[in-house]
Design an enzyme around this catalytic site. Structure first.
Site, mmCIF file in Angstrom:
data_model
loop_
_atom_site.group_PDB
_atom_site.id
_atom_site.type_symbol
_atom_site.label_atom_id
_atom_site.label_comp_id
_atom_site.label_asym_id
_atom_site.label_seq_id
_atom_site.Cartn_x
_atom_site.Cartn_y
_atom_site.Cartn_z
ATOM 1 N N CYS A 6 -29.687 4.742 44.852
ATOM 2 C CA CYS A 6 -29.105 3.394 44.856
ATOM 3 C C CYS A 6 -30.159 2.315 44.610
ATOM 4 O O CYS A 6 -31.333 2.514 44.921
ATOM 5 C CB CYS A 6 -28.441 3.162 46.217
ATOM 6 N N ASP A 133 -24.106 4.325 57.024
ATOM 7 C CA ASP A 133 -25.429 3.731 56.858
ATOM 8 C C ASP A 133 -25.894 3.210 58.214
ATOM 9 O O ASP A 133 -25.088 3.021 59.130
ATOM 10 C CB ASP A 133 -25.342 2.585 55.832
HETATM 11 O O1 LIG Z 1 -29.885 -1.838 49.085
HETATM 12 C C1 LIG Z 1 -29.599 -3.018 49.300
HETATM 13 O O2 LIG Z 1 -30.407 -3.939 49.073
HETATM 14 C C2 LIG Z 1 -28.243 -3.384 49.826
HETATM 15 C C3 LIG Z 1 -27.967 -4.712 50.119
HETATM 16 C C4 LIG Z 1 -26.734 -5.092 50.599
HETATM 17 C C5 LIG Z 1 -25.751 -4.141 50.810
HETATM 18 C C6 LIG Z 1 -26.007 -2.801 50.518
HETATM 19 C C7 LIG Z 1 -27.244 -2.402 50.047
HETATM 20 N N1 LIG Z 1 -27.530 -1.067 49.807
HETATM 21 C C8 LIG Z 1 -26.516 -0.064 49.951
HETATM 22 C C9 LIG Z 1 -26.894 1.343 49.768
HETATM 23 O O3 LIG Z 1 -26.003 2.125 49.413
HETATM 24 C C10 LIG Z 1 -28.261 1.878 50.144
HETATM 25 O O4 LIG Z 1 -28.530 2.985 49.348
HETATM 26 C C11 LIG Z 1 -28.185 2.302 51.611
HETATM 27 O O5 LIG Z 1 -28.141 1.156 52.391
HETATM 28 C C12 LIG Z 1 -29.411 3.160 52.036
HETATM 29 O O6 LIG Z 1 -30.604 2.445 51.880
HETATM 30 P P1 LIG Z 1 -31.998 3.051 52.420
HETATM 31 O O7 LIG Z 1 -31.976 3.049 53.908
HETATM 32 O O8 LIG Z 1 -33.042 2.144 51.861
HETATM 33 O O9 LIG Z 1 -32.116 4.431 51.841
#
Ligand SMILES: O=C(O)c1ccccc1NCC(=O)[C@H](O)[C@H](O)COP(=O)(O)O
Length: 229
Positions: A6, A133
């Site tokens: 993502c 999440d």
């Molecule tokens: O990634 C972002 O900046 C974000 C911002 C606002 C809403 C959602 C967002 N990301 C969503 C996702 O699906 C990410 O992959 C998920 O939160 C996991 O992130 P991480 O902990 O960094 O792997």
């Protein structure tokens, strides 16, 4: 095990990540995020993926966005999946589904306490899948924080579900092993394979798939694809 990477913006990185084995790539349509990309940029990436024969799902991530904007972004960006990552109600999800009947629809739940998991059932007929999440007060997603996997072990989802939150090449097998009985159908990574906002580290993505292939059958679309970079 389906793998979504993502928070992309670059067409070359998207193609490389698809060829490494991703089942889906995600675009952040949340303006407050440092990973935000415009619908036009999503289209550039989508077009490149299609032109190069990369059959990955293209996920748009929205948070508390109005229906018209979601629909326009899906069309402009040529997206295949809508992920609602804010405080959207089951009724709003139903409205998205009515407006976009050909799109797969996911609801992300940011798990703050056991009560959050109790909400899952309310979405059972409103969406196609859930994504769990980590909850952090400072950001809606992409925080790099993990969920409490031990406490999730006994959870049984009413829908197919994806695990997100702080997954990295180093902890991914621990996450999958710990949650074997809760049976996520996929995992979602962002900051754990990133050099900077929306700039993915292809070496880390490659390492992720090496680690996963030692252990798991990946989706057919992944294993059938040549392992080129
Ligand atoms: O990634 C972002 O900046 C974000 C911002 C606002 C809403 C959602 C967002 N990301 C969503 C996702 O699906 C990410 O992959 C998920 O939160 C996991 O992130 P991480 O902990 O960094 O792997």
């Amino acid at each position: 095990m389906l793998v979504k990477i993502c928070g992309l913006k670059d067409p070359d990185q998207a193609v490389a990540i698809a060829r490494l084995g991703a089942w889906a790539i995600g675009f952040i349509a949340v303006p407050a995020s440092p990973r935000h990309v415009s619908p036009a940029q999503m289209r550039l990436v989508s077009d490149r993926l299609v032109e190069t024969g990369c059959a990955v799902e293209r996920v748009g991530i929205f948070a508390n966005t109005d229906l018209d904007t979601i629909a326009e972004t899906v069309t402009t960006g040529n997206l295949t999946i809508v992920q609602l990552h804010g405080d959207e109600s089951p009724e709003f999800c139903e409205a998205v589904r009515s407006r976009l009947p050909h799109q797969t629809l996911w609801k992300a739940l940011r798990v703050r306490s056991a009560e959050t998991l109790d909400l899952a059932g309310a979405y059972a007929t409103a969406v196609d899948a859930l994504l769990l999440d980590a909850y952090r007060p400072e950001a809606l997603g992409g925080t790099g924080h993990t969920l409490d996997w031990q406490r999730l072990q006994a959870w049984r989802s009413p829908l197919p579900w994806f695990l997100a939150g702080g997954i990295t090449p180093d902890n991914v097998l621990q996450a999958i092993d710990t949650l074997a009985m809760a049976a996520p159908i996929g995992i979602d990574l962002s900051s754990g394979v990133e050099r900077g906002p929306a700039d993915k580290d292809l070496d880390q993505v490659a390492r992720l798939f090496r680690v996963l292939r030692q252990r798991l059958p990946l989706a057919a679309s992944v294993t059938d694809r040549p392992l080129e970079s």
